[in-house]
Design an enzyme around this catalytic site. Sequence first.
Site, short mmCIF file in Angstrom:
data_model
loop_
_atom_site.label_atom_id
_atom_site.label_comp_id
_atom_site.label_asym_id
_atom_site.label_seq_id
_atom_site.Cartn_x
_atom_site.Cartn_y
_atom_site.Cartn_z
N SER B 150 0.95 -1.26 0.02
CA SER B 150 -0.14 -0.06 0.02
C SER B 150 0.83 1.25 -0.03
O SER B 150 1.67 1.36 -0.92
CB SER B 150 -0.80 -0.04 1.19
OG SER B 150 -1.89 0.92 1.08
N ASP B 229 -10.17 -5.41 -3.38
CA ASP B 229 -9.80 -4.44 -2.46
C ASP B 229 -10.38 -3.17 -2.44
O ASP B 229 -10.49 -2.41 -3.56
CB ASP B 229 -8.17 -4.22 -2.98
CG ASP B 229 -7.43 -3.28 -1.98
OD1 ASP B 229 -8.06 -2.45 -1.62
OD2 ASP B 229 -6.17 -3.62 -2.06
N HIS B 262 -7.46 -5.95 0.89
CA HIS B 262 -6.21 -5.20 1.01
C HIS B 262 -5.43 -5.75 2.33
O HIS B 262 -4.41 -4.88 2.78
CB HIS B 262 -6.67 -3.93 1.29
CG HIS B 262 -5.78 -2.53 1.15
ND1 HIS B 262 -5.04 -2.42 -0.03
CD2 HIS B 262 -5.21 -1.85 2.00
CE1 HIS B 262 -4.18 -1.43 0.13
NE2 HIS B 262 -4.00 -1.01 1.38
#
Lengths: 286, 286
Positions: B150, B229, B262
């Site tokens: 991320s 996600d 995620h």
Amino acid sequence: MSYEVISDLLAMGGRYLRIRHTSSTLRCDMVFGVFLPPQASDDHPVPVLYWLSGLTCTDENFMQKAGAMRMAAKLGLALVVPDTSPRGEDVADALDGAYDLGLGAGFYLNATEAPWQMHYQMFDYITEELPELVKAELPVTDSWSISGHSMGGHGAMMIALRYPQRFKSVSAFSPIVNPMACPWGRKAFSHYLGDDESTWQRYDSCYLMAQITDPSGYPPLLIDQGDADNFLLQQLLTENLDAPLDSAGYSAEVRMQPGYDHSYFFIASFIDDHLHFHAEHLGLLD
Amino acid sequence: MSYEVISDLLAMGGRYLRIRHTSSTLRCDMVFGVFLPPQASDDHPVPVLYWLSGLTCTDENFMQKAGAMRMAAKLGLALVVPDTSPRGEDVADALDGAYDLGLGAGFYLNATEAPWQMHYQMFDYITEELPELVKAELPVTDSWSISGHSMGGHGAMMIALRYPQRFKSVSAFSPIVNPMACPWGRKAFSHYLGDDESTWQRYDSCYLMAQITDPSGYPPLLIDQGDADNFLLQQLLTENLDAPLDSAGYSAEVRMQPGYDHSYFFIASFIDDHLHFHAEHLGLLD
């Protein structure tokens, strides 16, 4: 039976579910975790490894930190991970906020003393209500094994010795093998069960092991214990199991792991061995 | 260089260290995590995978939840995991407690604007001060790769594109590939770098990729992105990398993983692939 899936994630090609239900045994809402390997379906139910966690844990710690899902997915083994105590605002807790009594510290027993007896019925929850829900609602077989860590290692061994026919195998990491003889156990048992220590015996693995005269029909046992575990000499008392294991002629392997501590890093280091041990006895390696 | 080992645990036959040091770059004390595989010693230094974590993380999340140590131990690969921002009571934080600015959200850049510029110099910390400490004090070689998740996927890619000769390979999980074009990135860059967007470009992987005219000498890239996600379409913008990758002729594999989200469960599901990818380019599989 009514329940609610509060999260459903893909992991290792399988599914990680968190399930909330109202427990009639514990008189509160409970959440437990389930990992279903990719092989699991209604047409292909899979065996289950029950995991009982240690002091302060919830249903989440093992799933997040043990690294168990990868091998469980490979072996085709479901994981069921309950919480460690009843939960909720009206559930009694230690007045001083102690980590080793009350919330997060149910010790897998049925409390008889006030104020605990209203909700702290974890033995019945773990051995009756939760398995019924799991068997009714999830794609699993009747082949079960059980494992756990620390307080949960106590729970896994104690429950397997009380219901030997239910489990194909039992294992533990850093278990409290003799709670009647250690500060954690004596504190919890005296609060939950009162002062009559004869009522404690049914929850003590060393005591239960010592009663066995014929070990046939009991599940094989694997224990891993780190020799750098700060709790070994005061609380876990692994050596206290040696004599009862010998006298029972029990099929057990107790491995002292040099340099390892009490943490989830220790669990993660040897979880694959335990999953293989259970898979073998659950017939997954045939 | 002075530092303090604040914990040293055995894990997977290797060592998990947490190290505290006073960072002159960040003007605060910092903690980073190191996993040394069993193969590592002063006589046998090992390659390093640098891991950069995402928003809200510290040095601990990846080590606890990614399940990376098992394969790193097998491959003989060290892991170095820094924190995600400067830390301490005198370090500026978002006034509203936002998770995407300030503490835990350093974005791996050098801030130029007040009040951030005093401590938020993560680019220099990650690319200069920390590697110098690691190389001087730990049994590692000069062969390094870099990865992250991320915000840390942004960091890993951006740093590898800025210093391509330093890394044998680069990978990312769910990276923010185009921070100049997403709310997380625009918020952070405007606060840390000011309104002149030309100063943002050096921290944007899509921009940097688009400048490449000769991709030889750049490290091969692997990206895994879950298509379930929640941040994919608003923040991560994976598709924005397609055109720059094509125009650069860059050696990259971008894998969309069906059904994955995620979380660290996504990372854990594919971390072994990334470790193998890096091990191959670090010469560990020869």
